[in-house]
Design a protein around this motif. Structure first.
Motif, PDB file in Angstrom:
ATOM      1  N   HIS A 262       0.866  -1.200  -0.012  1.00  0.00           N
ATOM      2  CA  HIS A 262       0.014   0.053  -0.187  1.00  0.00           C
ATOM      3  C   HIS A 262       0.951   1.298  -0.117  1.00  0.00           C
ATOM      4  O   HIS A 262       0.581   2.085   0.850  1.00  0.00           O
ATOM      5  CB  HIS A 262      -1.035  -0.083   1.087  1.00  0.00           C
ATOM      6  CG  HIS A 262      -2.064  -1.187   1.063  1.00  0.00           C
ATOM      7  ND1 HIS A 262      -3.251  -0.961   0.621  1.00  0.00           N
ATOM      8  CD2 HIS A 262      -1.878  -2.308   1.972  1.00  0.00           C
ATOM      9  CE1 HIS A 262      -3.750  -2.048   0.725  1.00  0.00           C
ATOM     10  NE2 HIS A 262      -3.085  -2.919   1.509  1.00  0.00           N
ATOM     11  N   GLU A 263       1.829   1.354  -0.888  1.00  0.00           N
ATOM     12  CA  GLU A 263       2.846   2.289  -1.043  1.00  0.00           C
ATOM     13  C   GLU A 263       2.316   3.617  -1.735  1.00  0.00           C
ATOM     14  O   GLU A 263       1.407   3.285  -2.521  1.00  0.00           O
ATOM     15  CB  GLU A 263       4.048   2.184  -1.547  1.00  0.00           C
ATOM     16  CG  GLU A 263       4.078   1.660  -3.145  1.00  0.00           C
ATOM     17  CD  GLU A 263       5.345   1.118  -3.600  1.00  0.00           C
ATOM     18  OE1 GLU A 263       6.562   1.757  -3.308  1.00  0.00           O
ATOM     19  OE2 GLU A 263       5.287   0.217  -4.475  1.00  0.00           O
ATOM     20  N   TRP A 264       2.697   4.580  -1.439  1.00  0.00           N
ATOM     21  CA  TRP A 264       2.262   5.730  -2.110  1.00  0.00           C
ATOM     22  C   TRP A 264       3.074   5.909  -3.332  1.00  0.00           C
ATOM     23  O   TRP A 264       4.229   5.621  -3.497  1.00  0.00           O
ATOM     24  CB  TRP A 264       2.263   7.011  -1.403  1.00  0.00           C
ATOM     25  CG  TRP A 264       1.434   7.252  -0.301  1.00  0.00           C
ATOM     26  CD1 TRP A 264       1.601   6.791   0.891  1.00  0.00           C
ATOM     27  CD2 TRP A 264       0.164   8.018  -0.290  1.00  0.00           C
ATOM     28  NE1 TRP A 264       0.334   7.139   1.729  1.00  0.00           N
ATOM     29  CE2 TRP A 264      -0.487   7.598   1.054  1.00  0.00           C
ATOM     30  CE3 TRP A 264      -0.676   8.541  -1.083  1.00  0.00           C
ATOM     31  CZ2 TRP A 264      -1.459   8.274   1.286  1.00  0.00           C
ATOM     32  CZ3 TRP A 264      -1.805   9.079  -0.981  1.00  0.00           C
ATOM     33  CH2 TRP A 264      -2.271   8.877   0.391  1.00  0.00           C
ATOM     34  N   LEU A 265       2.456   6.106  -4.678  1.00  0.00           N
ATOM     35  CA  LEU A 265       3.166   6.195  -6.021  1.00  0.00           C
ATOM     36  C   LEU A 265       3.007   7.730  -6.442  1.00  0.00           C
ATOM     37  O   LEU A 265       1.707   8.099  -6.503  1.00  0.00           O
ATOM     38  CB  LEU A 265       2.825   5.143  -6.912  1.00  0.00           C
ATOM     39  CG  LEU A 265       3.000   3.625  -6.536  1.00  0.00           C
ATOM     40  CD1 LEU A 265       2.387   2.830  -7.654  1.00  0.00           C
ATOM     41  CD2 LEU A 265       4.352   3.459  -6.696  1.00  0.00           C
ATOM     42  N   GLU A 266       3.873   8.118  -7.005  1.00  0.00           N
ATOM     43  CA  GLU A 266       3.820   9.594  -7.660  1.00  0.00           C
ATOM     44  C   GLU A 266       3.234   9.209  -9.013  1.00  0.00           C
ATOM     45  O   GLU A 266       4.067   8.531  -9.697  1.00  0.00           O
ATOM     46  CB  GLU A 266       4.959  10.488  -7.667  1.00  0.00           C
ATOM     47  CG  GLU A 266       4.941  11.682  -8.257  1.00  0.00           C
ATOM     48  CD  GLU A 266       6.328  12.533  -8.029  1.00  0.00           C
ATOM     49  OE1 GLU A 266       6.266  13.494  -8.587  1.00  0.00           O
ATOM     50  OE2 GLU A 266       7.063  12.107  -7.409  1.00  0.00           O
ATOM     51  N   VAL A 267       2.206   9.912  -9.550  1.00  0.00           N
ATOM     52  CA  VAL A 267       1.564   9.803 -10.796  1.00  0.00           C
ATOM     53  C   VAL A 267       1.818  11.200 -11.487  1.00  0.00           C
ATOM     54  O   VAL A 267       1.068  12.072 -11.079  1.00  0.00           O
ATOM     55  CB  VAL A 267       0.095   9.383 -10.602  1.00  0.00           C
ATOM     56  CG1 VAL A 267      -0.734   9.164 -12.355  1.00  0.00           C
ATOM     57  CG2 VAL A 267      -0.170   8.140 -10.038  1.00  0.00           C
ATOM     58  N   ARG A 268       2.611  11.039 -12.589  1.00  0.00           N
ATOM     59  CA  ARG A 268       2.839  12.317 -13.464  1.00  0.00           C
ATOM     60  C   ARG A 268       2.516  12.401 -14.577  1.00  0.00           C
ATOM     61  O   ARG A 268       3.109  11.436 -15.272  1.00  0.00           O
ATOM     62  CB  ARG A 268       4.104  12.863 -12.989  1.00  0.00           C
ATOM     63  CG  ARG A 268       4.211  13.190 -11.519  1.00  0.00           C
ATOM     64  CD  ARG A 268       5.750  13.988 -11.223  1.00  0.00           C
ATOM     65  NE  ARG A 268       5.925  15.234 -11.952  1.00  0.00           N
ATOM     66  CZ  ARG A 268       7.018  15.919 -11.859  1.00  0.00           C
ATOM     67  NH1 ARG A 268       8.117  15.223 -11.142  1.00  0.00           N
ATOM     68  NH2 ARG A 268       7.240  16.970 -12.688  1.00  0.00           N
ATOM     69  N   PRO A 269       1.761  13.161 -15.345  1.00  0.00           N
ATOM     70  CA  PRO A 269       1.482  13.059 -16.887  1.00  0.00           C
ATOM     71  C   PRO A 269       2.922  13.523 -17.458  1.00  0.00           C
ATOM     72  O   PRO A 269       3.583  14.531 -16.912  1.00  0.00           O
ATOM     73  CB  PRO A 269       0.373  13.950 -17.147  1.00  0.00           C
ATOM     74  CG  PRO A 269       0.396  14.801 -16.105  1.00  0.00           C
ATOM     75  CD  PRO A 269       0.883  13.940 -14.831  1.00  0.00           C
ATOM     76  N   PHE A 270       3.188  12.960 -18.733  1.00  0.00           N
ATOM     77  CA  PHE A 270       4.244  13.266 -19.611  1.00  0.00           C
ATOM     78  C   PHE A 270       3.785  14.873 -20.004  1.00  0.00           C
ATOM     79  O   PHE A 270       2.722  15.025 -20.366  1.00  0.00           O
ATOM     80  CB  PHE A 270       4.432  12.538 -20.838  1.00  0.00           C
ATOM     81  CG  PHE A 270       5.408  11.551 -20.380  1.00  0.00           C
ATOM     82  CD1 PHE A 270       6.339  10.980 -21.420  1.00  0.00           C
ATOM     83  CD2 PHE A 270       5.387  10.817 -19.072  1.00  0.00           C
ATOM     84  CE1 PHE A 270       6.839   9.756 -21.084  1.00  0.00           C
ATOM     85  CE2 PHE A 270       6.170   9.752 -18.849  1.00  0.00           C
ATOM     86  CZ  PHE A 270       6.978   9.303 -19.865  1.00  0.00           C
ATOM     87  N   LEU A 271       4.714  15.928 -20.116  1.00  0.00           N
ATOM     88  CA  LEU A 271       4.380  17.120 -20.790  1.00  0.00           C
ATOM     89  C   LEU A 271       4.390  16.858 -22.327  1.00  0.00           C
ATOM     90  O   LEU A 271       5.118  16.344 -22.821  1.00  0.00           O
ATOM     91  CB  LEU A 271       5.787  17.953 -20.461  1.00  0.00           C
ATOM     92  CG  LEU A 271       5.352  19.599 -20.798  1.00  0.00           C
ATOM     93  CD1 LEU A 271       4.189  20.079 -20.164  1.00  0.00           C
ATOM     94  CD2 LEU A 271       6.825  20.415 -20.404  1.00  0.00           C
ATOM     95  N   THR A 272       3.056  17.300 -22.796  1.00  0.00           N
ATOM     96  CA  THR A 272       2.859  17.374 -24.166  1.00  0.00           C
ATOM     97  C   THR A 272       3.023  18.682 -24.813  1.00  0.00           C
ATOM     98  O   THR A 272       2.787  19.715 -24.086  1.00  0.00           O
ATOM     99  CB  THR A 272       1.716  16.723 -24.618  1.00  0.00           C
ATOM    100  OG1 THR A 272       0.617  17.470 -23.962  1.00  0.00           O
ATOM    101  CG2 THR A 272       1.626  15.156 -23.994  1.00  0.00           C
TER     102      THR A 272
END
Length: 135
Positions: A118-128
């Motif tokens: 149940h770790e926290w993951l960073e979710v980041r969109p790629f810059l387009t």
């Protein structure tokens, strides 16, 4: 489709529910964790959503340009960087909601005692680049 980075941290995120450092796991627990990650990636490959995943070695250093004809300047490794970023997965999905759904599933990888981390993951969109409108 949009690409997202699912970034795994050693530190810097809120503590995981099953917050036992990997170096304290048994070899069987490490193997189960890695297999979960492989199975997850394989499933995303079959749907076309998987792009790449890598675990990072604790070694590394900073490098910068120091001028024409001069060798690069290096410094490190820094404990802060190797302790912060454990690895990543890049996914290509239809929506942010799908990216969050997959990140939540990935956070359930087994850890100590075979229990989900149940770790926290960073979710980041790629810059387009912005779309170009032509008439």
């Amino acid at each position: 489709m949009a690409k997202y980075l699912l970034l795994k941290h050693y530190r810097g995120a809120p503590a995981a529910v099953n917050d036992v450092p990997m170096d304290k796991w048994t070899p069987e627990e490490v193997t189960a964790h890695i297999q979960y990650m492989r199975d997850f990636a394989a499933r995303l490959e079959s749907t076309g959503e998987f792009v790449d995943a890598q675990a990072l070695s604790p070694e590394g250093m900073f490098v910068r340009y120091d001028g024409e004809g001069r060798p690069p300047v290096t410094d490190g490794p820094f404990a802060e960087t190797k302790d912060l970023i454990a690895g990543w997965m890049v996914i290509d999905v239809d929506s942010q909601e799908r990216a969050l759904e997959l990140a939540a599933e990935l956070s359930a990888a087994p850890g100590a005692g075979g229990e989900p981390i149940h770790e926290w993951l960073e979710v980041r969109p790629f810059l387009t680049e912005p779309e170009t409108i032509t008439e």
